[in-house]
Scaffold this motif. Structure first.
Motif: not given
Length: 382
Positions: A236-246, A349-351
């Motif tokens: 998740l750290n490799q995804i270039g966006r911040a509109d995420l939550g875990i 990351v791709r998935t």
């Protein structure tokens, strides 16, 4: 004729039970000595179904079972409706003794892998009535040694063939809730229950502050090292966006959060929401949490069906599955609801990005339930 059997109750007393043969009721014994993971969940479903059809039901448990949180969650409320027989272990001899004490028509072992191997070395099932063993791991865990894995799986096929031919013994293979194929042995699909309502889902979102503007990834259940929480967080750290939550919801085993914390802290610093509910969840909480997120993440190498996958696809929650071949096979059956990738950070990351793109377009998978599971295991043969 009047049948009389004695057995030990939880209180430690020995009582005499008189079973009038004029009352035609099946006597069903369910033996489960571990109770970890979802095993007591399986037991509960069997208890409910057996009681509903009018069976006399006994549970074969160890004395340590009652201290487990899973026991309190799934079985404690049935103590006044079932008999309790103490067993020392999953050893087949203990199971046979328990079945004779209860004068069982049917004995079910929901985690029957070990007893099936023990039964191979015995001439016959010496317990009362018939025996049903649920094989939870049809295939061995994958190893780097292909020949070793091939040999173990070959042995299992031989084992299942010979044990299933013994008198008064049924082997039932546990398959995923979405499995659709052919099998030489009876199969039970992983049961899918749903206790979530629109109100309970909304309550979870409000209580746990799951902002609807974010795309939420969820990791659920008994979270041990095999669920690879650290790899999920790194990805998740490799995804270039911040509109995420875990959302990490369920009982985390020792050391799991410690290993993942450096990567979870990196997520927090990037503005990504991290919500951790580290405890046993009620049925309603679990189902509502799975329904509340956008993507359920299953990243493990355990070659057995995933109950979380069944729940997720029934709610319309997209699934990212990684690692186990069993997960790959299941995801391949429902490509609109799930996608599989190798257990590798770049692949994950791709998935994850594909799952984000599918947000809002995944429709619930219908037709999943518990009846096929309980009907198959509660089948009484004579």
């Amino acid at each position: 004729m009047i049948q009389i059997s004695e057995f030990k109750y939880r209180s430690g007393e020995c009582r005499t039970i008189v079973a009038d043969e004029l009352i035609k009721k099946n006597r069903t014994l369910i033996v489960e000595t571990a109770g970890t993971g979802h095993r007591f969940y399986y037991v509960r479903l069997l208890v409910e179904a057996a009681l509903q059809r009018g069976d006399r039901v006994a549970l074969g448990l160890t004395e340590s079972s009652f201290a487990q949180s899973e026991y309190g969650l799934h079985l404690e409320k049935y103590e006044n409706q079932v008999s309790i027989i103490y067993v020392d272990s999953i050893n087949l001899n203990s199971v046979e003794i328990a079945s004779r004490k209860f004068n069982a028509d049917l004995t079910i072992v929901p985690d029957g892998d070990i007893p099936s191997r023990q039964l191979l070395m015995k001439r016959k099932w010496s317990g009362s009535g018939s025996l049903t063993l649920l094989i939870m791991r049809e295939h061995s865990q994958r190893t780097r040694n292909f020949l070793q894995s091939w040999g173990i799986n070959g042995f299992k096929k031989i084992l299942f063939h010979y044990v299933s031919r013994k008198a008064r013994v049924r082997l039932v293979i546990l398959k995923s809730s979405i499995w659709n194929g052919n099998s030489q042995l009876p199969i039970a699909r992983d049961p899918v229950t749903s206790y979530a309502t629109s109100e309970s889902i909304q309550e979870i979102r409000l209580t746990w502050q799951l902002d609807a503007k974010l795309h939420w990834f969820g990791v659920f259940g008994n979270i041990d090292r095999r669920k690879n929480l650290d790899i999920i967080a790194q990805s998740l750290n490799q995804i270039g966006r911040a509109d995420l939550g875990i959302l990490i919801a369920g009982q985390c085993q020792e050391g799991v959060l410690e290993e993942a914390n450096p990567y979870l802290e990196m997520l927090r610093k990037r503005g990504i929401r991290v919500v951790i509910v580290n405890r046993m969840l009620s049925d309603t909480e679990m189902d509502s949490a799975v329904a509340a997120v956008d993507t359920a993440v299953l990243a493990h190498s355990n070659e057995s069906p995933s109950g979380i996958m069944g729940k997720a696809v029934s709610f319309g929650t997209h699934v990212v599955a990684s690692g186990a071949k069993a997960l790959k096979d299941d995801a391949g059956m429902i490509p609109q609801n799930a996608i599989w990738c190798p257990l590798d950070i770049n692949e994950m990351v791709r998935t994850f990005q594909i799952s984000i793109e599918r947000s809002g377009s995944v429709k619930p998978l219908k037709g999943l339930g518990v009846e096929q599971f309980t009907d198959e295991l509660l089948l009484v043969t004579h």
